[in-house]
Every structure is written in C-alpha cells, then in structure tokens.
Write an enzyme that holds these catalytic residues in place. Structure first.
Site, PDB file in Angstrom:
ATOM      1  N   LYS A   3      14.847 -23.567  25.594  1.00  0.00           N
ATOM      2  CA  LYS A   3      13.004 -24.066  24.321  1.00  0.00           C
ATOM      3  C   LYS A   3      11.808 -23.362  25.409  1.00  0.00           C
ATOM      4  O   LYS A   3      11.842 -22.063  25.952  1.00  0.00           O
ATOM      5  CB  LYS A   3      11.754 -25.589  25.548  1.00  0.00           C
ATOM      6  N   GLY A  22      10.090 -28.168  18.042  1.00  0.00           N
ATOM      7  CA  GLY A  22      10.984 -28.223  17.935  1.00  0.00           C
ATOM      8  C   GLY A  22      11.280 -26.623  17.555  1.00  0.00           C
ATOM      9  O   GLY A  22      12.418 -26.553  17.308  1.00  0.00           O
ATOM     10  N   GLU A  48      15.979 -27.150  30.075  1.00  0.00           N
ATOM     11  CA  GLU A  48      15.758 -27.824  31.255  1.00  0.00           C
ATOM     12  C   GLU A  48      17.669 -29.337  30.617  1.00  0.00           C
ATOM     13  O   GLU A  48      18.205 -28.754  29.673  1.00  0.00           O
ATOM     14  CB  GLU A  48      15.376 -29.263  29.890  1.00  0.00           C
ATOM     15  N   HIS A 108      11.309 -41.120  22.834  1.00  0.00           N
ATOM     16  CA  HIS A 108      10.085 -40.452  23.096  1.00  0.00           C
ATOM     17  C   HIS A 108       8.848 -41.780  23.568  1.00  0.00           C
ATOM     18  O   HIS A 108       8.451 -41.907  22.811  1.00  0.00           O
ATOM     19  CB  HIS A 108      10.073 -39.663  21.939  1.00  0.00           C
ATOM     20  N   LYS A 159       6.667 -38.039  13.351  1.00  0.00           N
ATOM     21  CA  LYS A 159       6.865 -39.069  13.474  1.00  0.00           C
ATOM     22  C   LYS A 159       5.877 -40.331  12.625  1.00  0.00           C
ATOM     23  O   LYS A 159       5.404 -39.885  11.817  1.00  0.00           O
ATOM     24  CB  LYS A 159       5.991 -40.094  14.883  1.00  0.00           C
ATOM     25  N   GLU A 197       5.970 -32.466  28.031  1.00  0.00           N
ATOM     26  CA  GLU A 197       4.883 -32.073  27.278  1.00  0.00           C
ATOM     27  C   GLU A 197       3.165 -32.792  26.868  1.00  0.00           C
ATOM     28  O   GLU A 197       3.738 -34.102  28.021  1.00  0.00           O
ATOM     29  CB  GLU A 197       5.361 -31.771  25.957  1.00  0.00           C
ATOM     30  N   ARG A 241      -5.245 -32.711  22.943  1.00  0.00           N
ATOM     31  CA  ARG A 241      -6.411 -33.542  21.882  1.00  0.00           C
ATOM     32  C   ARG A 241      -6.276 -35.659  21.732  1.00  0.00           C
ATOM     33  O   ARG A 241      -5.669 -36.034  21.940  1.00  0.00           O
ATOM     34  CB  ARG A 241      -6.046 -32.646  20.435  1.00  0.00           C
ATOM     35  N   VAL A 273      -2.912 -39.031  15.922  1.00  0.00           N
ATOM     36  CA  VAL A 273      -2.694 -39.062  14.523  1.00  0.00           C
ATOM     37  C   VAL A 273      -2.279 -40.722  15.315  1.00  0.00           C
ATOM     38  O   VAL A 273      -3.416 -41.387  14.516  1.00  0.00           O
ATOM     39  CB  VAL A 273      -1.464 -38.800  14.509  1.00  0.00           C
ATOM     40  N   ARG A 298       2.925 -44.167   9.440  1.00  0.00           N
ATOM     41  CA  ARG A 298       2.454 -43.673   8.745  1.00  0.00           C
ATOM     42  C   ARG A 298       2.805 -43.053   7.246  1.00  0.00           C
ATOM     43  O   ARG A 298       3.944 -43.051   6.956  1.00  0.00           O
ATOM     44  CB  ARG A 298       2.603 -41.926   8.770  1.00  0.00           C
TER      45      ARG A 298
HETATM   46  C1  MV4 Z   1      14.410 -33.065  24.700  1.00  0.00           C
HETATM   47  C2  MV4 Z   1      15.565 -33.609  23.913  1.00  0.00           C
HETATM   48  C3  MV4 Z   1      16.265 -33.968  25.266  1.00  0.00           C
HETATM   49  N1  MV4 Z   1      16.608 -33.088  26.095  1.00  0.00           N
HETATM   50  N2  MV4 Z   1      14.924 -32.020  25.980  1.00  0.00           N
HETATM   51  C4  MV4 Z   1      12.067 -31.720  20.779  1.00  0.00           C
HETATM   52  C5  MV4 Z   1      10.634 -32.026  20.285  1.00  0.00           C
HETATM   53  C6  MV4 Z   1       9.669 -31.241  22.182  1.00  0.00           C
HETATM   54  N3  MV4 Z   1       8.607 -32.223  21.863  1.00  0.00           N
HETATM   55  C7  MV4 Z   1      11.087 -32.107  22.490  1.00  0.00           C
HETATM   56  N4  MV4 Z   1      12.045 -32.408  22.273  1.00  0.00           N
HETATM   57  C8  MV4 Z   1      13.157 -32.782  22.606  1.00  0.00           C
HETATM   58  N5  MV4 Z   1      13.510 -31.774  24.375  1.00  0.00           N
HETATM   59  C9  MV4 Z   1      15.276 -32.527  26.650  1.00  0.00           C
HETATM   60  N6  MV4 Z   1      15.818 -31.790  28.199  1.00  0.00           N
HETATM   61  C10 MV4 Z   1      15.549 -34.052  22.827  1.00  0.00           C
HETATM   62  C11 MV4 Z   1      13.829 -33.452  22.073  1.00  0.00           C
HETATM   63  C12 MV4 Z   1      14.590 -34.183  21.014  1.00  0.00           C
HETATM   64  C13 MV4 Z   1      13.669 -34.763  20.264  1.00  0.00           C
HETATM   65  C14 MV4 Z   1      12.415 -35.739  21.042  1.00  0.00           C
HETATM   66  C15 MV4 Z   1      11.219 -36.664  21.225  1.00  0.00           C
HETATM   67  C16 MV4 Z   1      10.626 -36.856  19.456  1.00  0.00           C
HETATM   68  C17 MV4 Z   1      12.384 -36.470  19.125  1.00  0.00           C
HETATM   69  C18 MV4 Z   1      12.996 -35.276  18.980  1.00  0.00           C
HETATM   70  C19 MV4 Z   1      14.112 -35.161  18.268  1.00  0.00           C
HETATM   71  C20 MV4 Z   1      14.549 -34.254  17.917  1.00  0.00           C
HETATM   72  C21 MV4 Z   1      14.937 -33.647  19.975  1.00  0.00           C
END
Ligand code: MV4
Length: 448
Positions: A158, A165, A200, A208, A237, A288, A292, A295, A339
């Site tokens: 990342k 993403g 990671e 999520h 989303k 993360e 802020r 939505v 949404r």
């Molecule tokens: C990840 C993951 C799987 N494993 N991290 C995508 C955006 C960013 N905010 C974090 N994301 C992801 N991190 C690890 N270690 C999968 C995603 C991810 C994802 C996360 C939240 C909502 C939708 C997603 C769609 C694809 C991948």
C-alpha cells in the site's frame, strides 16, 4: 458559539451543514462555482459568494479563493464537509494563520492520519489491533521480500500517501513481488507525489467496518458505535448500515474503549472515523482513519439520536462532550443508507443533465438528504451522489422494509440513477441475510 460559518462544499453536505448552523442560530456563507449558481446550498445560505469556474481545482479546491471569500464575509469558522479540502492539512494551516477556525482536527493530526503507515504505527502503540506487516515504510523490493517471508503470502503493498485503493498491489508469490513492488511504487509516485510503500498481510474477503468517534478540545473522547460499509463497488460505497450484524456487544465495547484511549493519546479533536477490516474469524484490524464527517454519518445519527454536524460545530466552538451529549447514549434500532447516484444502474456511466421530475419519499423512519429538485440540473463536473436515502426501524427487517417502500416512491426523471440497482440488491438473498463482504458487489453483478 460562532456568529458566522462558511461552508466550503457543495451539494447535499453543504445543505446539511447549513441546516445544522441554522438550527444553532449561526449565520451561513455558501461558496459556489459558476456551475452551481442555481443550487439549493446557495439559495438557503444567508450569503453566497461565487469562487470560480466549474472545475473543482479552480473553485472548491482553490484555497486562496475560499480564504478570500471567508475574509470578505468576515466568518469565524469554515466547515469543509467531506472530500474537497476536508482532509487537507495545508488548508487547515492557512485557516489557522488567517484566524479562522477550521471545523475538524488540528492540521498536525490530519497530517499524521494522512500518512497511512504512521497512522498504523500510532494505532499499534496504543494497542489498537493492526494486521501483521512492515514496521514503517519499505526501503526496497528486497526488504519487501524479507518482510513478506516473515508474515507469509498473500500480502498487500500500500502507498503511504494513498487511500481509495490507488497504489495498492496484492502479491501472492515471492516471484511476482519485485514487478508488483515497482508498479505500486511508480503508480503512487505519479498519483500522490510520494512512492513510499508499506506492507500488510492480505485478507481475501474482508468486511469493511468503521467506528464513529467524537472528541472535544478538552481531552474527552467517545465512540458512537460502528457502521458496516462492505457493499461497495470500485472503492465507492453504495449501501451502509448501523450497527454491523457481525459486531458483538463485547467486541463493540472492547474496540470502543481501545479507540477512546488511543485518540486521547493522539490528541484527536472533532468527528472522526476509524476504518477496520474484519476477517473470517470476525477479528477487527485497523487500516485507516478518516479525519472528516463522512457521507454515511446519518445512519449513526439514526441509531444514536446525536446530530453529528451540530456536535462538530459545538466541539469547534469549545464545548465539552458533557455539554453536547446526553449521559448514556444507547444503540437504538437499525439504520440503512442507500446512496442514490446520477449514473446508469448497470453500466455505471455518469449521467448529467436536467431533472424533469423529482419525488422524494418521506413518512415514518425515512430521511432523505439531497440538494436536488425538479427542474434542477446535475452538472458533469462533480461526484455523482445526488441523494442519500436513510431508513430507520426497530430492527434490520423494519429498516429494510422501509427502504424498499421508500425506493419505490423515489422518482427521478430526466437522468439515470442507481435507484433500480438498489431495488435489485434489496431482492438479493445474501444481502437480506446479512451474508456479505467487500466482494459482494462483484459477485452480485456477475450473476445479474
Ligand atoms: C486491504 C484489503 C485486504 N487486506 N488490506 C482498499 C481501499 C483501502 N482503503 C484499503 N483497501 C483494502 N485493504 C488488507 N491488508 C482489502 C482492501 C479492499 C477493500 C477494503 C474496504 C472496502 C472495500 C475494499 C475493496 C477491495 C479491497
């Protein structure tokens, strides 16, 4: 309390902030681009100032233009809404230097959370669970190979400056790591001006789940439970709900207590959201923090009865959480948000143009946040969100029934919208059973 606040945003969130100010007796100043001259946020603010041409970089993202408007209108504070300048620490610093209160955390905290790997280490230090991964950024693909050997494949690379993403790569074998490392590095350098990467353990099908917190400027922090946000497509989303069916009361309390301690330590202020991934064992791991209002904040408002935007304004004016919140906030019922985007329900192509008919549903347990109206125009320059439909019920079944009823009464003609997509999702058995993760939409669209 503030006398006058400038809203540095547009659309439904600008109107949402104007409503909160109005209810608190605060005068409002809207800023708008030439494309938004006839918008409701302009009509319903006490004053409105045009800050430039349609393109966001020339208007809503133009810091000197926004600050000039704030100085001309002589405001005490600026509310940034979401997106645009809301997580821009430099903007918050310019506000501070201009003696204008930025309604959000201090720039130092925004900057810390914007550096994803630093945020990760800060959470780790405060005992918030994180995924196995690198300690700090990776110096080279050779170092990445070494770290990956200790945590095991698959791993994800990342961007430290990333989010949404971009600059991410999933790596399944050591053989493919060097190429993917360089691809992520180049993409991050181009997108964010910083190519640094961290690593990671990769979770294949995570959910999520995010926690809402509020912190005042006197060291008090509280959490307002979680939202489930797994129904998304390409990191956008589509549906959010609260609470999450997967979070037990014990897990909710454990994470909430840990987060309160952690954010106190960090010196967090105002509203914030901490994002987690949930694995197959229903364990939560920090990924993360968003500094802020989000939505999807209305689903939290529905289940807690707390007006989060009013809370933001009152916190920024120096009030304590004790003054703002009732003594015991209980989780009440279930809320869902759809949404409504101006886009084709199957092809997802953006749809701009004039809305010829517009009927907004209402009635018991239904809330619509929108700045659109019949005969209004959706400009092509901005994101496609035109309305948020939120339903609340005593349980998920009632919230779902209300959503289906409200979707059937939501009429938008003249442009394409995602209303029929939402109706189809609400017919899906897995969705109805609460049986979904972040891969749900991929599977759903493949079987349609
Ligand atoms: C990840 C993951 C799987 N494993 N991290 C995508 C955006 C960013 N905010 C974090 N994301 C992801 N991190 C690890 N270690 C999968 C995603 C991810 C994802 C996360 C939240 C909502 C939708 C997603 C769609 C694809 C991948």
């Amino acid at each position: 309390m503030f006398r006058k606040v400038l809203i540095a945003n547009r659309g439904e969130i600008a109107l949402r902030v104007i409503n909160a100010c109005r209810e608190l007796g605060i005068r409002t100043v809207a800023v708008y681009s030439e494309a938004d001259r006839n918008s409701l946020h302009v009509r319903f603010a006490d004053e409105a100032i045009c800050i430039g041409p349609p393109r966001p970089t020339e208007s809503y993202l133009n810091v000197p233009a926004v600050i000039s408007a704030a100085e001309i209108a002589d405001v005490d504070a600026i509310h940034p809404g979401y997106g645009l300048l809301s997580e821009n620490a430099n903007f918050a610093e310019v506000c501070r230097a201009s003696n204008i209160k930025f309604i959000g955390p201090p720039p130092e905290v925004t900057r810390l959370m914007g550096e994803k790997e630093k945020a990760r280490q800060a959470m780790k230090k405060a005992k918030v669970p994180i995924l196995p991964g690198s300690d700090g950024v990776l110096a080279s693909s050779d170092e990445a190979l070494e770290v990956a050997k200790t945590i095991g494949y698959p791993i994800i690379l990342k961007a430290k400056a990333g989010g949404g993403g971009r600059g991410m790569r999933i790596v399944r074998t050591p053989e493919e790591l060097p190429n993917l490392y360089h691809a992520a590095n180049t993409e991050a350098a181009n997108a964010f001006g910083n190519g640094e990467l961290y690593m990671e353990k990769f979770i294949e099908q995570p959910r999520h789940i995010e926690f809402q917190i509020l912190a005042d400027e006197h060291g008090n922090v509280t959490t307002l439970f979680e939202r489930e946000c797994s129904i998304q497509r390409r990191h956008q989303k589509l549906i959010e709900e609260a609470p999450s069916l997967q979070v037990t009361p014990a897990l909710r309390k454990e994470i909430s207590d840990t987060l309160c301690r952690c954010l106190k330590e960090i010196g967090y202020q105002n509203a914030g959201t901490i994002e987690f991934l949930m694995d197959e064992d229903r364990k939560l791991y920090f990924i993360e923090m968003n500094t802020r209002i989000q939505v999807e904040h209305p689903v939290t408002e529905a289940i807690t009865g707390v007006d989060l935007v009013k809370a933001q304004l009152r916190i920024a004016s120096g009030e304590t959480l004790d003054q703002i919140l009732p003594p015991n906030i209980e989780l009440r019922g279930h809320a869902i948000e759809c949404r409504i985007n101006a886009e084709h329900p199957q092809k997802f192509t953006p749809s701009a143009g004039k809305i010829t008919a517009f009927n907004v549903p209402g009635g018991n347990g239904v809330r619509v946040d929108t700045a659109q109206y019949a005969e209004g125009v959706v400009p092509p320059y901005y994101d496609s969100l035109i309305a948020k439909l939120i339903t609340h019920g005593v349980d998920r079944a009632e919230a779902m029934a209300r959503m289906e009823r409200a979707l059937s009464q939501f009429v938008v003609q003249g442009i394409d919208t995602s209303i029929s997509l939402h109706q189809a999702i609400f017919q899906d058995e897995d969705f109805r059973a609460g049986n979904f993760d972040t891969k749900f939409m991929e599977r759903f669209l493949a079987k349609r």
